[in-house]
Enzyme design. Structure first.
Site, mmCIF file in Angstrom:
data_model
loop_
_atom_site.group_PDB
_atom_site.id
_atom_site.type_symbol
_atom_site.label_atom_id
_atom_site.label_comp_id
_atom_site.label_asym_id
_atom_site.label_seq_id
_atom_site.Cartn_x
_atom_site.Cartn_y
_atom_site.Cartn_z
ATOM 1 N N HIS A 190 -3.633 -9.243 -1.528
ATOM 2 C CA HIS A 190 -4.493 -8.877 -0.400
ATOM 3 C C HIS A 190 -4.235 -7.439 0.048
ATOM 4 O O HIS A 190 -5.169 -6.638 0.194
ATOM 5 C CB HIS A 190 -4.218 -9.858 0.747
ATOM 6 C CG HIS A 190 -4.977 -9.593 2.003
ATOM 7 N ND1 HIS A 190 -6.111 -10.284 2.352
ATOM 8 C CD2 HIS A 190 -4.742 -8.724 3.026
ATOM 9 C CE1 HIS A 190 -6.559 -9.845 3.524
ATOM 10 N NE2 HIS A 190 -5.737 -8.899 3.957
ATOM 11 N N GLU A 191 -2.972 -7.098 0.255
ATOM 12 C CA GLU A 191 -2.651 -5.768 0.783
ATOM 13 C C GLU A 191 -2.915 -4.669 -0.244
ATOM 14 O O GLU A 191 -3.335 -3.561 0.125
ATOM 15 C CB GLU A 191 -1.201 -5.726 1.265
ATOM 16 C CG GLU A 191 -0.868 -6.715 2.380
ATOM 17 C CD GLU A 191 -1.741 -6.572 3.612
ATOM 18 O OE1 GLU A 191 -2.342 -5.489 3.819
ATOM 19 O OE2 GLU A 191 -1.845 -7.545 4.375
#
Length: 278
Positions: A190-191
């Site tokens: 995600h990051e």
């Protein structure tokens, strides 16, 4: 979404207390959304005209930084074997989109202040390696978030923006970590998506407007938790909520994909902001 530095919790409270996904990535600035809107316009025109070209495969060098309070798992210490598993997770998620990651280095630091996420810039100035094209990932046990990152932008090497660049991950959210909902390693997935220019699928929290500035992600009026397959917060818009998309807030086992539009966007940002540093 609140800026990372506004919330700093005690070391113990930042780990197993997390019941829902939380991301401390700063909201995009007006300048950044203008860039995203321009990229969306160009990408959609190319798609409609039938002249969209597949960009060259990208290999990103990764520098791992493990920051802990002690040489124990409870202190946030991660082994090289765990880092290898995290790299495998990233490569499995991004390989279908012609993006791969290769470990360029790893280091381990025992520093309680840095481990608490109270001195981000000092930590990064001391540890960051490589160029603006290189991904620096910092694992800390004391961040109040599962993770946070910084969107690509124009920077000067050696500036504060250059050092802030990278991804910070809560140590307990790595593969095999203690957070049962978030221990498959997809906090990093995600990051890193943010690091490559992607916004949350629920960006804007509404069923109209620009959303996440990617044309093929369905509108979503709020973040999704757990694994709410079939949820539709924007029934007047096409498609159910993209709860299995890596850029939502679902649990790790629910995540399955990026869209074709997100793939194009990541390559667009890479070409515009990072590729020249390789």
């Amino acid at each position: 979404m609140q800026f990372k530095s506004l919330l700093v919790s005690a070391l113990a409270a930042a780990s197993t207390a997390l019941a829902q996904r939380s991301c401390g990535t700063p909201s995009p600035t007006e300048e950044q959304t203008e860039v995203a809107q321009r990229l969306q316009f160009n990408e959609e025109n190319a798609r409609v005209a039938g002249n969209a070209t597949r960009l060259a495969p990208v290999t990103v060098n990764v520098y791992w930084h493990v920051i802990a309070t002690s040489n124990s798992v409870s202190g946030g210490y991660l082994s090289q074997a765990t880092l290898d598993k995290q790299l495998d997770v990233l490569n499995e998620a991004y390989a279908p989109h012609d993006i791969q990651f290769a470990q360029a280095g790893a280091d381990w630091t025992i520093n309680s202040n840095w481990a608490s996420d109270r001195a981000e810039l000092a930590m990064k100035r001391a540890l960051r390696k490589g160029t603006y094209a290189d991904l620096n990932v910092y694992f800390v046990p004391g961040t109040p978030y599962l993770g946070y990152a910084y969107f690509p932008t124009t920077v000067t090497t050696g500036s504060s923006a250059f050092y802030y660049d990278g991804v910070v991950i809560l140590s307990d959210s790595v593969p095999g970590g203690s957070l049962s909902q978030y221990n498959l390693g997809h906090t990093a997935t995600h990051e890193v998506g943010h690091w490559l220019g992607l916004y949350h699928t629920f960006e804007g929290y509404q069923c109209g407007g620009n959303g996440d500035y990617v044309s093929d992600t369905p509108f979503e009026s709020e973040e999704a938790y757990g694994c709410e397959i079939g949820r539709d917060t924007c029934p007047s818009q096409a498609g159910d909520d993209p709860v299995t998309n890596y850029m939502d807030y679902s649990d790790d086992p629910c995540f399955t994909h990026f869209t074709t539009g997100q793939e194009t966007r990541m390559h667009s940002y890479w070409t515009a902001y990072r590729a020249s540093y390789q």
